[in-house]
Design an enzyme around this catalytic site. Sequence first.
Site, mmCIF file in Angstrom:
data_model
loop_
_atom_site.group_PDB
_atom_site.id
_atom_site.type_symbol
_atom_site.label_atom_id
_atom_site.label_comp_id
_atom_site.label_asym_id
_atom_site.label_seq_id
_atom_site.Cartn_x
_atom_site.Cartn_y
_atom_site.Cartn_z
ATOM 1 N N SER A 282 0.136 -4.569 -2.392
ATOM 2 C CA SER A 282 0.251 -3.256 -1.561
ATOM 3 C C SER A 282 -0.862 -2.336 -2.079
ATOM 4 O O SER A 282 -1.306 -2.570 -3.117
ATOM 5 C CB SER A 282 1.631 -2.862 -1.419
ATOM 6 O OG SER A 282 1.725 -2.193 -2.706
ATOM 7 N N GLU B 4 -7.721 -13.253 -3.448
ATOM 8 C CA GLU B 4 -7.507 -12.938 -2.076
ATOM 9 C C GLU B 4 -7.885 -11.269 -1.776
ATOM 10 O O GLU B 4 -7.592 -10.852 -0.560
ATOM 11 C CB GLU B 4 -5.803 -12.941 -2.217
ATOM 12 C CG GLU B 4 -5.234 -13.034 -0.894
ATOM 13 C CD GLU B 4 -3.607 -13.025 -0.716
ATOM 14 O OE1 GLU B 4 -3.075 -13.211 -2.032
ATOM 15 O OE2 GLU B 4 -3.128 -12.887 0.263
HETATM 16 C C1 FAD Z 1 0.940 -10.321 7.214
HETATM 17 C C2 FAD Z 1 1.300 -10.625 5.989
HETATM 18 C C3 FAD Z 1 0.880 -11.819 5.331
HETATM 19 C C4 FAD Z 1 1.616 -12.540 4.025
HETATM 20 N N1 FAD Z 1 0.997 -13.690 3.676
HETATM 21 C C5 FAD Z 1 1.689 -14.089 2.509
HETATM 22 C C6 FAD Z 1 1.499 -15.485 2.062
HETATM 23 O O1 FAD Z 1 0.801 -16.205 2.704
HETATM 24 N N2 FAD Z 1 2.221 -15.962 0.755
HETATM 25 C C7 FAD Z 1 2.809 -15.026 0.181
HETATM 26 O O2 FAD Z 1 3.515 -15.538 -0.948
HETATM 27 N N3 FAD Z 1 3.054 -13.648 0.532
HETATM 28 C C8 FAD Z 1 2.683 -13.440 1.559
HETATM 29 N N4 FAD Z 1 2.869 -12.015 2.091
HETATM 30 C C9 FAD Z 1 3.695 -11.052 1.211
HETATM 31 C C10 FAD Z 1 3.339 -10.003 0.602
HETATM 32 O O3 FAD Z 1 2.340 -10.273 -0.447
HETATM 33 C C11 FAD Z 1 4.257 -9.092 0.391
HETATM 34 O O4 FAD Z 1 4.670 -8.667 1.490
HETATM 35 C C12 FAD Z 1 3.756 -7.791 -0.547
HETATM 36 O O5 FAD Z 1 3.685 -8.176 -1.843
HETATM 37 C C13 FAD Z 1 4.848 -6.803 -0.546
HETATM 38 O O6 FAD Z 1 6.163 -7.169 -0.833
HETATM 39 P P1 FAD Z 1 7.454 -6.803 0.205
HETATM 40 O O7 FAD Z 1 6.868 -6.845 1.361
HETATM 41 O O8 FAD Z 1 8.466 -7.290 -0.599
HETATM 42 O O9 FAD Z 1 7.438 -5.095 -0.062
HETATM 43 P P2 FAD Z 1 7.818 -4.393 -1.362
HETATM 44 O O10 FAD Z 1 7.525 -5.088 -2.758
HETATM 45 O O11 FAD Z 1 9.420 -3.916 -1.337
HETATM 46 O O12 FAD Z 1 7.423 -2.725 -1.312
HETATM 47 C C14 FAD Z 1 7.806 -1.941 -0.474
HETATM 48 C C15 FAD Z 1 6.987 -0.483 -0.791
HETATM 49 O O13 FAD Z 1 7.315 -0.139 -2.129
HETATM 50 C C16 FAD Z 1 5.919 -0.059 -2.711
HETATM 51 N N5 FAD Z 1 6.003 -0.541 -4.379
HETATM 52 C C17 FAD Z 1 6.658 -1.462 -4.850
HETATM 53 N N6 FAD Z 1 6.530 -1.725 -6.092
HETATM 54 C C18 FAD Z 1 5.598 -0.534 -6.472
HETATM 55 C C19 FAD Z 1 5.310 0.298 -7.727
HETATM 56 N N7 FAD Z 1 5.595 -0.543 -8.797
HETATM 57 N N8 FAD Z 1 4.351 1.399 -7.548
HETATM 58 C C20 FAD Z 1 4.606 2.027 -6.445
HETATM 59 N N9 FAD Z 1 4.829 1.413 -5.124
HETATM 60 C C21 FAD Z 1 5.542 0.291 -5.104
HETATM 61 C C22 FAD Z 1 5.051 -0.842 -2.053
HETATM 62 O O14 FAD Z 1 3.586 -0.513 -2.236
HETATM 63 C C23 FAD Z 1 5.384 -0.740 -0.537
HETATM 64 O O15 FAD Z 1 5.012 0.465 -0.133
HETATM 65 C C24 FAD Z 1 2.411 -11.564 3.257
HETATM 66 C C25 FAD Z 1 2.566 -10.197 3.844
HETATM 67 C C26 FAD Z 1 2.383 -9.946 4.752
HETATM 68 C C27 FAD Z 1 2.545 -8.583 5.370
#
Ligand code: FAD
Lengths: 370, 327
Positions: free
Chosen positions: A353, A236
């Site tokens: 991210s 991906e």
């Molecule tokens: C437009 C879009 C399409 C998507 N499509 C899919 C899909 O089809 N299928 C699917 O399964 N998922 C999908 N996702 C989900 C995506 O994979 C998650 O949003 C992503 O993994 C981040 O998780 P979260 O949103 O819970 O943020 P969080 O994990 O809560 O992160 C919040 C912040 O914390 C930071 N952070 C977290 N952990 C760490 C670390 N260890 N070190 C440093 N920084 C950290 C992150 O970088 C971010 O800035 C999609 C997301 C978006 C926005």
Amino acid sequence: MDFGDTEDVARFRRRLRDWLADNVIVPEPGEPEPMFLKRWHQVLYRGGWVGLAWPKEYGGQELGNVYDVVLNEEVGAADAPDAPRIGYLGRALLQWGTDEQKDRYLPGLLNGDDFWCQGFSEPEAGSDLANIATRATPGEGGYRITGQKVWSTYADYADHCLLLARTGPADGRHKGISAFVVAMDAPGVRIRPIVAITGESEFSEIFLDEVAVPEAARIGVEGDGWPIAMMTVAYERGAADVGYLSKFGAALQELRAQSDLDDPAVCTELGRLEVHYRVLGQHVRRRLQERESSDALPGPEMSVDKILMTSVDQALHGAALRLAGPAALSGQVNPEWLRRYLYGRAASIYGGSEQVQLNIIAQRLLGLPR
Amino acid sequence: MSTAPHRGSLDGSDEDSLLRSTAGAIAERCRSGSSEAGDHLRCRAALADAGLLELRSRDEDGAPLATATQAGIVVEELARSTCGAGLAGTTIAAELLAATGAPDTGDAATVALRADLESWAEPGDAVVWDAAGAARALAVVDGSVVAYATGSEIAQADISRTLLATGSSRTLTAVEAATASRVITFAHLVLTADLLGTASGILDDAVAYAGTRVQFGKPIGTFQAVQHLCARAFVQVEAMRSSLVYASWLFDADHDRREAEEAALVAKAYASEVAVEVIEAAVQVFGGIAITWEFPAHLHLRRALLTARVLGGPAVLQRRVLSRSEG
Ligand SMILES: Cc1cc2nc3c(=O)[nH]c(=O)nc-3n(C[C@H](O)[C@H](O)[C@H](O)COP(=O)(O)OP(=O)(O)OC[C@H]3O[C@@H](n4cnc5c(N)ncnc54)[C@H](O)[C@@H]3O)c2cc1C
């Protein structure tokens, strides 16, 4: 490094360019984006342009990987809709699926008849994917899956979902996760579309309540789904695997056509974007070439690709808002640039991210201590 | 909220602090509302009740009821919750009326801008900006204050504010160049305050979220990557605040108009560039939820993108700053 027979590639490029000149489609009024992309996928497939590096038995062409870059570049240059993003979901099936599963799922994926979504993320498992809580309980002839997924792109249009669920102990982290293909019309599957930042419903929550899934729909060994998940997210992160190279190429093309090329500041900005876009293409070429000459599955190096892809995405769309000027914002022109800019902000979030990618690069590629 | 002390730490007087808390309380209520037009009007009524729509009206001695610094405080507080009550437009229009002595009909006014928002309206090219509750829109056109009637709504990116077409126009009074340019300077301060509030409001929320959202068994705010995202954005917010406070002080002191004008240009140019970056950082901290319509982050992003253009976007203002420092 050998990038293949340049003459063959050049011939392929010319043939594709001619074909694109006659076959690019535009959306019907009111046609939802995913349906339009599906239709375009089918048109491309009929033209023989999909699954270029895939085995012939599933509808592929068995050409070198580099053809996917050419496809992306030409589709972009023709300002055509995005190249299909079969790559990243199909690979798991190709790698881990049984012969029956490949026969069952791959042709529809390649020819565009079946629409797939990805059910990995959950409310408490975003960056921390190993924290998933959705559970698959073994029973007669298969499993019952219960839990909740979120952010699943185009789930409301999907026929199948590649879904991760826990089959081992609740606190097992990445051990005891299994991968399944869930039919989206199975009883117990409920989809709630989420309106995205663009105002369109782009992704969905998926609620699963005792959804019966046959054993034959489990991909790979029970409890061994983590490598499948990791490979899927690695793909991906590839700009050609998800068709984004074509998307950026088309956007650049469009931006250039509407810009004032007599303004030196505009030219400097466009020139910089062009260079970064081309470098991304060259990088992807190298990456695909490496894949060809090695049996290793894509891994942490794909985080480099993702960072590069995101930086082109965000630089391009940030600049587009500036270059298109206030007209792109104040309602005088089609708000497409704003939509793309907003979606570009998501690029550093989905597929792992920006921060997580940088962690991977620092720890796993550079070997810095954790 | 944890960063609140920074916000008020530069407030010079008890009066400033009181104003900030009054405005903050209205903003807090606004935040819990929707972005429906009715809510904007309720908010506007609350602002009117608190006397916050008349900050730049003049007392019997001709002195403004509130300083530009204070107007900035109120505008910033309301922008923190992307309030759409039309405060910025109203405040700039009030200044234009007061500074030019144009007859005040009492009809609520906002400003009329060119459709690209980058300067005052021009003949044949005029829209009504920040129009909630306004019955007319004012602009300086060819050396005169012109009042436009309001027309129908225009769909645009900033859904927290209302943009309208203009109707018929009439000239109210002539305006001297020096007066017009002082009004623009004031407007730049108001717009900077709006950008500052729009950015710092969502950054504070992101910082709070980073303290509670758990991934990998700990709050994401414990990851240095997240800390640095927040910290860099905070630096930008602090710099916006410094330049706003300085430029507002110069404006209020009124001993060197040229210097005040330049300081406000710098403040608006800088805020126009970085406010969006601060909000982008906040979006990044929130992750997926910030990419939804329900979540307010995009309201901030959209508002800042447009406010950044009002009466001069970064490119225009940067050039203006450069050409002034050459001379
Ligand atoms: C437009 C879009 C399409 C998507 N499509 C899919 C899909 O089809 N299928 C699917 O399964 N998922 C999908 N996702 C989900 C995506 O994979 C998650 O949003 C992503 O993994 C981040 O998780 P979260 O949103 O819970 O943020 P969080 O994990 O809560 O992160 C919040 C912040 O914390 C930071 N952070 C977290 N952990 C760490 C670390 N260890 N070190 C440093 N920084 C950290 C992150 O970088 C971010 O800035 C999609 C997301 C978006 C926005």
